[in-house]
Scaffold this motif. Structure first.
Motif, PDB file in Angstrom:
ATOM      1  N   ALA A 128       0.835  -1.016   0.167  1.00  0.00           N
ATOM      2  CA  ALA A 128      -0.036   0.156   0.128  1.00  0.00           C
ATOM      3  C   ALA A 128       0.744   1.377   0.139  1.00  0.00           C
ATOM      4  CB  ALA A 128      -1.026  -0.051   1.286  1.00  0.00           C
ATOM      5  N   ARG A 129       1.945   1.143   0.740  1.00  0.00           N
ATOM      6  CA  ARG A 129       2.953   2.453   0.930  1.00  0.00           C
ATOM      7  C   ARG A 129       3.818   2.601  -0.415  1.00  0.00           C
ATOM      8  NH1 ARG A 129       3.880   1.349   7.288  1.00  0.00           N
ATOM      9  NH2 ARG A 129       2.109   2.621   8.239  1.00  0.00           N
ATOM     10  N   ALA A 130       3.722   1.567  -1.037  1.00  0.00           N
ATOM     11  CA  ALA A 130       4.634   1.573  -2.460  1.00  0.00           C
ATOM     12  C   ALA A 130       3.704   1.683  -3.775  1.00  0.00           C
ATOM     13  CB  ALA A 130       5.425   0.301  -2.418  1.00  0.00           C
ATOM     14  N   THR A 131       2.528   1.819  -3.321  1.00  0.00           N
ATOM     15  CA  THR A 131       1.462   1.874  -4.592  1.00  0.00           C
ATOM     16  C   THR A 131       1.143   3.338  -4.451  1.00  0.00           C
ATOM     17  OG1 THR A 131       0.811  -0.326  -4.342  1.00  0.00           O
ATOM     18  CG2 THR A 131      -0.536   1.358  -5.723  1.00  0.00           C
ATOM     19  N   PRO A 132       1.490   3.977  -5.584  1.00  0.00           N
ATOM     20  CA  PRO A 132       0.673   5.561  -6.099  1.00  0.00           C
ATOM     21  C   PRO A 132      -0.785   5.637  -5.627  1.00  0.00           C
ATOM     22  CG  PRO A 132       2.383   5.016  -7.572  1.00  0.00           C
ATOM     23  CD  PRO A 132       1.872   3.938  -7.020  1.00  0.00           C
ATOM     24  N   GLY A 133      -1.075   6.429  -4.615  1.00  0.00           N
ATOM     25  CA  GLY A 133      -2.486   6.645  -4.550  1.00  0.00           C
ATOM     26  C   GLY A 133      -3.169   5.534  -3.385  1.00  0.00           C
ATOM     27  N   GLY A 134      -2.323   4.366  -3.221  1.00  0.00           N
ATOM     28  CA  GLY A 134      -2.522   3.372  -2.136  1.00  0.00           C
ATOM     29  C   GLY A 134      -3.542   2.094  -2.691  1.00  0.00           C
ATOM     30  N   LEU A 135      -3.479   1.268  -2.197  1.00  0.00           N
ATOM     31  CA  LEU A 135      -4.281   0.035  -2.859  1.00  0.00           C
ATOM     32  C   LEU A 135      -5.790   0.301  -3.087  1.00  0.00           C
ATOM     33  CD1 LEU A 135      -2.684  -2.778  -0.591  1.00  0.00           C
ATOM     34  CD2 LEU A 135      -2.041  -2.132  -3.155  1.00  0.00           C
ATOM     35  N   SER A 136      -6.286  -0.144  -4.037  1.00  0.00           N
ATOM     36  CA  SER A 136      -7.728  -0.398  -4.358  1.00  0.00           C
ATOM     37  C   SER A 136      -8.442  -1.519  -3.774  1.00  0.00           C
ATOM     38  CB  SER A 136      -8.053  -0.066  -5.731  1.00  0.00           C
ATOM     39  OG  SER A 136      -7.560  -1.606  -6.395  1.00  0.00           O
ATOM     40  N   PHE A 137      -9.561  -0.938  -2.912  1.00  0.00           N
ATOM     41  CA  PHE A 137     -10.185  -2.085  -2.188  1.00  0.00           C
ATOM     42  C   PHE A 137     -11.784  -1.871  -2.876  1.00  0.00           C
ATOM     43  CE2 PHE A 137     -11.019   1.410   0.763  1.00  0.00           C
ATOM     44  CZ  PHE A 137     -12.280   1.369   1.264  1.00  0.00           C
TER      45      PHE A 137
END
Length: 329
Positions: free
Chosen positions: A148-157
């Motif tokens: 999540a911290r490495a993904t731009p914008g965060g993880l999608s749920f």
């Protein structure tokens, strides 16, 4: 003195009322009954409506027909049932979303859970399981946080819609871990799970029976259950609270309700018969082992109404803290 026409009208109304057929609990049901599932086919609303309906069919010898009326996180179906004839021939499976969360989530909710419905019986509590797409390098809560911290914008749920159990579960998960996540709402569980399996979203929580086929096909992976206790259907899957989210505890609850003015003798008959039916061994086995539910000992309609009122306050606090209050029309 009132004109004769006035008294004639009064007499006519009284005669019509006296001649109208009376609803008898002993004779109920005299024809088929509709159980509205206020969601798309395939979700827990439908699963529980079919389970309840099949039990009542065997008990009463009449058809109980499940009718899906999806839309607006159960609002569309709820409005339909609230306005239905109060004769006991239209019932509805309702979740905590329907009867509690929607009150604070919607700016102008077109029904009142406390005055437009009468709760008949509480069916069960529904734990969920956190799922991730199997293509992601995620096998633990630590992996979720890292990605999540490495993904731009965060993880999608994903979720079955705004304010649903999956939505609130995700918001709670996000806030407790302090990680960036983006909510993607769908019109029902199946579309959301299809996109999770297809890799279009990263993760979501799901009722256990809907998750298992995708787990068995290898398309998604289970990380943990949302309740503090383990669940009989998947005893090897640990609670999220034990594996990195201390204190996490979330489960939806389910009721069977009717329009508010259904005659009390019919409500009492359904309540008494369903309390017995829901405690029968075959139903408990179905709930615990196959549906991943937690059986409950239902209170009376009055006790259930007080419970709903308390849940409106409790879940409203979660909605408020998530910044979602009044976010839906």
């Amino acid at each position: 003195m009132q004109p004769i026409s006035h008294w004639a009208a009064v007499v006519g109304v009284l005669a019509l009322a006296l001649s109208a057929p009376r609803v008898s609990a002993e004779e109920y049901p005299a024809r088929s009954v509709t159980i509205v599932a206020p969601s798309a086919p395939g979700g827990m609303y439908s699963i529980l409506a079919r389970l309840i309906g099949s039990k009542l069919e065997r008990l009463y010898g009449q058809s109980f027909i499940v009718e899906n009326r999806p839309g607006a996180s159960s609002v569309t179906g709820s409005v339909f049932v609230a306005r239905a004839a109060a004769d006991g021939y239209t019932l509805m499976t309702a979740a905590s979303t329907t009867l509690a969360t929607n009150v604070s989530l919607h700016k102008n909710l077109p029904y009142n859970p406390l005055t437009d419905f009468i709760p008949i019986v509480q069916i069960a509590r529904s734990p969920e399981v956190l799922l991730v797409n199997s293509g992601l390098p995620v096998h633990s809560i630590a992996d979720v946080v890292k990605l999540a911290r490495a993904t731009p914008g965060g993880l999608s749920f994903g979720s079955a819609g705004p304010g649903t159990g999956q939505h609130l579960n995700g918001e709670l998960f996000k806030s407790m871990l302090g990680i960036p996540m983006q909510h993607v709402p769908y019109r029902g569980m199946q579309p959301a799970l299809n996109d999770l399996a297809g890799g279009h979203i990263a993760l979501m929580t799901s009722p256990i029976p809907l998750a298992l086929p995708l787990v068995q096909s290898g398309k998604v992976r289970m990380i943990g259950v949302t309740t503090k206790e383990r669940v009989g259907a998947i005893p090897d899957v640990p609670p999220l609270a034990e594996i990195g989210v201390p204190g996490y505890d979330a489960a939806s609850w389910w009721m069977l309700v009717a329009p508010a003015k259904v005659p009390r003798p019919i409500v009492d008959k359904l309540h008494a018969d369903l309390r017995v039916a829901l405690n029968e061994p075959d139903i408990r086995e179905e709930f615990i082992q196959r549906q991943g539910l937690i059986p409950v000992d239902s209170g009376s309609p009055e006790q259930l109404r007080r419970f709903i009122k308390s849940e409106i306050a409790r879940l409203g606090d979660i909605v408020q803290k998530a910044g979602l209050a009044g976010s839906e029309q």
